[in-house]
Write a protein that holds these residues in place. Sequence first.
Motif, PDB file in Angstrom:
ATOM      1  N   ARG A 269       0.833  -1.204   0.000  1.00 54.26           N
ATOM      2  CA  ARG A 269       0.000   0.000   0.000  1.00 54.26           C
ATOM      3  C   ARG A 269       0.868   1.255   0.000  1.00 54.26           C
ATOM      4  N   PHE A 270       1.964   1.194   0.774  1.00 55.56           N
ATOM      5  CA  PHE A 270       2.875   2.323   0.864  1.00 55.56           C
ATOM      6  C   PHE A 270       4.314   1.812   0.865  1.00 55.56           C
ATOM      7  N   VAL A 271       5.214   2.613   0.290  1.00 56.69           N
ATOM      8  CA  VAL A 271       6.643   2.314   0.302  1.00 56.69           C
ATOM      9  C   VAL A 271       7.374   3.565   0.776  1.00 56.69           C
ATOM     10  N   THR A 272       8.346   3.386   1.673  1.00 58.52           N
ATOM     11  CA  THR A 272       9.163   4.508   2.130  1.00 58.52           C
ATOM     12  C   THR A 272      10.634   4.133   2.031  1.00 58.52           C
ATOM     13  N   PHE A 273      11.494   5.138   2.021  1.00 58.93           N
ATOM     14  CA  PHE A 273      12.924   4.940   1.771  1.00 58.93           C
ATOM     15  C   PHE A 273      13.714   5.580   2.900  1.00 58.93           C
ATOM     16  N   LEU A 274      14.377   4.751   3.710  1.00 59.02           N
ATOM     17  CA  LEU A 274      15.068   5.244   4.898  1.00 59.02           C
ATOM     18  C   LEU A 274      16.470   4.645   4.984  1.00 59.02           C
ATOM     19  N   ASP A 275      17.399   5.413   5.558  1.00 61.68           N
ATOM     20  CA  ASP A 275      18.711   4.872   5.896  1.00 61.68           C
ATOM     21  C   ASP A 275      18.589   4.087   7.192  1.00 61.68           C
ATOM     22  N   LEU A 276      19.612   3.311   7.508  1.00 63.88           N
ATOM     23  CA  LEU A 276      19.543   2.492   8.720  1.00 63.88           C
ATOM     24  C   LEU A 276      19.498   3.357   9.973  1.00 63.88           C
TER      25      LEU A 276
END
Length: 519
Positions: A269-276
């Motif tokens: 439904r949703f995708v997000t992009f994060l560093d560790l």
Amino acid sequence: MRGFCRRPKKVFVLVFIVLFVVWLFVTIIEFSFGLTVTTDDLIATGKTLRNGRQLKAFITSSYYYPISKSLGDNALALVLSINLVRNPANQLEHILSPDPSELIIMAQNASSSIIVSAPYVRVTPHEVCQVITIFATVQLISNVKSISMLGDNGMAEIPFAMPSYTKRDVVVCTSPLFVSEQWQNFLLAVHIYRKFGAHMNLYLISSVTSFYELMKEYEREGYMTVQPWVKVDFPGVPKTTADPFNQIEFRNQAASQTDCLLQFKESARFVTFLDLDDVLIPKIAPTYAEEFQKLMDGKKKLAYIFYHKENYDAVVARDSSRFSLKKMFGSLECKHKRETGKIVVDPRNLNYTWIHFPPILPNGLEKYEVTENVITHLKTIVWTDDQEQSGRILIEPLYFDNSTAKIISSKDILSIEKDLRRMIRKPRIRKIFAKLPNIHYFTDLVVKCYNDRYYRYHYSGRLGDIKCPGPQLCGFIQHPKIKCTHVTATHIPMETLYPITYYYATDAYFTSDIGCYAH
């Protein structure tokens, strides 16, 4: 030859006319574009016209969608790393030898075939690096068995994969990790994501071996997926033509994020992009999916929502036997320093993204800058032999705005700590825990190198001094007592195609024979 010998005047006139036309053409270019054209430029341009510009494209992603709500059925999506940025010294090259504006693709099934052209778009918004990311999509035919990239003088069959169709509420795409030893960050992130309804898809280049083993156990338990992130390589191609070791941005991070978006395009439904070291904790709803939906409801169709990052310091135990997520939460201290944030997308509305956000908004779509919440960015993490507060004391970390609001409630902290203890009790994980690193050798090398060679220019506004932050920006002297696990794959030389030669990697796996490097 005799005809020319008999007519010297005509030969002289012909040569004079040719030289005059060349001189006139060069003069017009100089005047129109402010260029200074030298003899070397003319020689280089002649070679380009004769041989063609050598474009080299590495296929990082090729997904075939039998069914797609946004791309259409039987769609192909490609992400490529290509040496499109030209050498400024070759001033005439762009004018006399323009790059192709589309890719030519052939697809075959058991009974028929089709040849189509696919215009591509640039994902990388700058020209600091020679090798940049591009994206292309096109409709093929049903039940595809093979896909080939076509050139003027031949073709190259390429591998392709199906995207995920396993339904998920939220997928967190974690940027490619390299020489990583920050197991405390990982445990904080992976348990938070599990608690609030997200699946972690982590791209991995290299890490300390015990940390790698820990991630694989969490993968086995269904918390996350470890995805090998192989290097871009053009076997047999000189670096003067295409240099993926020094001239590709941040370990090809934009390509990894776009790969993740495409991989879960039909299932999340949703995708997000994060560093560790980024942690997003829902603030206005009990789960990620509910918060994201609440932020998007009632607005025009959004390409993405954008969360800012607030810097925090954290203190963690270096000894894994004394590590506690409850203590780590309690140590968080806001530094009231904001950095460029990250995005959350409805994957049906977006096909590609750069590191922080896509370079352009798709037609008819808008973005929303979130003011209701922020990403907690663990800017500085101190490893200590003894954390100050007692294990019995529970401290709720404060939200950045100097109010009485908390980042996370005590109830949720206790729930997350309980989940950590449950995992540590598993025999395989308990055995790995005893081997986790208690020094941050590689972390110190990374921080110093990137501060010296990149961030000091970035944060001081000296953008003209920035050089491409390629995979080999930093060298890492291996530690004799630290074992590392590194991704590897098969890269094969390819026959030169015009105008673009296509490369790819197969059989990716992790090995302990390479060491800890950025690629």
